[in-house]
Design a protein around this motif. Structure first.
Motif, PDB file in Angstrom:
ATOM      1  N   SER A  50     -21.819  43.663  36.916  1.00  0.00           N
ATOM      2  CA  SER A  50     -22.147  45.092  36.810  1.00  0.00           C
ATOM      3  C   SER A  50     -22.515  45.608  38.189  1.00  0.00           C
ATOM      4  O   SER A  50     -22.900  44.832  39.074  1.00  0.00           O
ATOM      5  N   VAL A  51     -22.392  46.921  38.365  1.00  0.00           N
ATOM      6  CA  VAL A  51     -22.786  47.568  39.620  1.00  0.00           C
ATOM      7  C   VAL A  51     -23.550  48.838  39.265  1.00  0.00           C
ATOM      8  O   VAL A  51     -23.133  49.598  38.390  1.00  0.00           O
ATOM      9  N   GLU A  52     -24.677  49.049  39.956  1.00  0.00           N
ATOM     10  CA  GLU A  52     -25.500  50.236  39.724  1.00  0.00           C
ATOM     11  C   GLU A  52     -25.686  51.006  41.026  1.00  0.00           C
ATOM     12  O   GLU A  52     -25.949  50.406  42.077  1.00  0.00           O
ATOM     13  N   PHE A  53     -25.535  52.317  40.928  1.00  0.00           N
ATOM     14  CA  PHE A  53     -25.751  53.196  42.074  1.00  0.00           C
ATOM     15  C   PHE A  53     -26.768  54.268  41.706  1.00  0.00           C
ATOM     16  O   PHE A  53     -26.802  54.738  40.565  1.00  0.00           O
ATOM     17  N   SER A  54     -27.558  54.671  42.689  1.00  0.00           N
ATOM     18  CA  SER A  54     -28.566  55.697  42.414  1.00  0.00           C
ATOM     19  C   SER A  54     -28.009  57.111  42.525  1.00  0.00           C
ATOM     20  O   SER A  54     -28.650  58.056  42.083  1.00  0.00           O
ATOM     21  N   HIS A  55     -26.818  57.267  43.110  1.00  0.00           N
ATOM     22  CA  HIS A  55     -26.224  58.593  43.300  1.00  0.00           C
ATOM     23  C   HIS A  55     -24.794  58.625  42.758  1.00  0.00           C
ATOM     24  O   HIS A  55     -24.171  57.577  42.563  1.00  0.00           O
ATOM     25  N   PRO A  56     -24.232  59.808  42.547  1.00  0.00           N
ATOM     26  CA  PRO A  56     -22.821  59.917  42.153  1.00  0.00           C
ATOM     27  C   PRO A  56     -21.932  59.294  43.224  1.00  0.00           C
ATOM     28  O   PRO A  56     -22.227  59.391  44.418  1.00  0.00           O
ATOM     29  N   MET A  57     -20.852  58.654  42.803  1.00  0.00           N
ATOM     30  CA  MET A  57     -20.011  57.904  43.738  1.00  0.00           C
ATOM     31  C   MET A  57     -18.547  58.338  43.696  1.00  0.00           C
ATOM     32  O   MET A  57     -17.666  57.583  44.111  1.00  0.00           O
ATOM     33  N   GLY A  58     -18.262  59.515  43.197  1.00  0.00           N
ATOM     34  CA  GLY A  58     -16.873  59.952  43.145  1.00  0.00           C
ATOM     35  C   GLY A  58     -16.152  59.359  41.956  1.00  0.00           C
ATOM     36  O   GLY A  58     -16.699  59.280  40.850  1.00  0.00           O
ATOM     37  N   GLY A  59     -14.926  58.915  42.153  1.00  0.00           N
ATOM     38  CA  GLY A  59     -14.095  58.393  41.063  1.00  0.00           C
ATOM     39  C   GLY A  59     -14.586  57.056  40.542  1.00  0.00           C
ATOM     40  O   GLY A  59     -14.214  55.994  41.075  1.00  0.00           O
TER      41      GLY A  59
END
Length: 336
Positions: free
Chosen positions: A160-169
């Motif tokens: 899994s991968v988690e980001f704190s901000h929107p990342m586009g596509g």
């Protein structure tokens, strides 16, 4: 504590050119001189982030920018701290080397946790006061997976991968990482299948590691043993030109408040003002020993916009004018 400015590896610019993006375009978009971006002295954290944001703006989509960067770089173009990881024994060895040697390559650090069937790598930033471009966050995590793929020669996927901000596509990122992508998370994390960490690296090079490891470890030890006074002096020496440097600017670069910095300097028996005076004095003597530099240039190089202020300061330091001191020095050292 690492005080150096952030340096871009030459492979970064070569990679961008392979993508059809020129360093000049990035410099223009970031509103920074091209020379500042490519010189060995490096850039500040704020400038570093501006350059990454400029790249993202030129590409247009954060996800596309992440994937392109992760796949275009030639391994051989990475700096030694990163290159060493590609020649590790296995994926686990590579990741822990990466976390260790990231201390030599600010501005991010890695926290690795192994538990049960998973290995989680959380990304942390040493310059938290600056907004980090999402493309840099994504590229950093993507390169960690790319490390495993290139090292093992296998099409590894993340859990899994988690980001704190929107990342586009997000769909494109899910295809690249081979797992669900979550945005709006509390942290930026890459979670791997723990079993993959035992996979040997086909790129393992014992002889090269025996050369690189002692050098990198020595660099880390030197950084840890350097006093705060030495670190501040180093920052001042490369930042004097044109004046305007104060304790707040230096403290910000060291990720601490000006009060904390002054307290630590006091603990070492000095003050910011004393260090600034010492560095200016030393640099003034060094520059005056160069006959091709006129006095006005020397004043500017050590942070005085007003030549008269430099004259007054130099008289306090040496009991003589800069012109007379230079004449005496050149007479006593005709070959210097």
């Amino acid at each position: 504590m690492k005080s150096d400015r952030i340096k871009f590896p030459s492979g970064y610019w070569a990679g961008l050119q392979l993508l059809g993006i020129s360093p000049r375009d990035v410099a223009s978009k970031a509103r920074l001189p091209l020379s500042m971006m490519t010189e060995s002295a490096g850039v500040t954290a704020a400038q570093y982030f501006k350059i990454w944001q400029a790249y993202s703006d030129l590409v247009g989509d954060t996800a596309v920018g992440i994937i392109k960067l992760a796949t275009v770089f030639e391994t051989a173009q990475y700096p030694p701290p990163v290159l060493a990881t590609y020649h590790a024994h296995d994926y686990r060895d590579a990741l822990y080397r990466m976390a260790r040697y990231k201390q030599l390559c600010p501005p991010e650090s890695l926290r690795i946790t192994e538990e049960g069937e998973v290995c989680t790598i959380e990304l942390e930033w040493t310059h938290r006061e600056e907004p980090v471009p999402p493309v840099l966050v994504g590229a950093t995590l993507a390169l960690l997976l790319e490390l495993g793929r290139r090292g093992t020669g296998l099409p590894l996927t993340a859990r899994s991968v988690e980001f704190s901000h929107p990342m586009g596509g997000v769909k494109a990122l899910e295809a690249y990482f081979g797992c669900p992508i979550r945005t709006g998370a509390t942290a930026n994390r890459l979670t791997l299948h723990r079993r993959d960490l035992d996979r040997p690296f086909i790129s393992h090079n014992k002889e090269l590691l025996e050369i690189l490891t002692p050098v990198l470890d020595q660099s880390l030890e030197e950084d840890r043993n350097r006093s705060i006074s030495e670190i501040v002096r180093r920052i001042l020496k490369r930042s004097l030109i044109g004046g305007g440097l104060d304790i707040r600017a230096v403290a910000s670069e060291l990720c601490m408040s000006d009060r904390t910095l002054q307290r630590r300097l006091t603990g070492e028996g000095t003050t910011f003002k004393q260090l600034l005076t010492q560095v200016r004095h030393e640099q003034a003597r060094e520059y005056l020993a160069e006959p091709e530099l006129n006095i006005k240039e020397v004043a500017y190089l050590i942070g005085y916009e007003d030549q008269n202020s430099f004259y007054r300061a130099f008289r306090l330091w040496e009991g003589d004018t800069p012109t007379n001191w230079r004449s005496e020095h050149l007479r006593a050292n005709p070959t210097s």
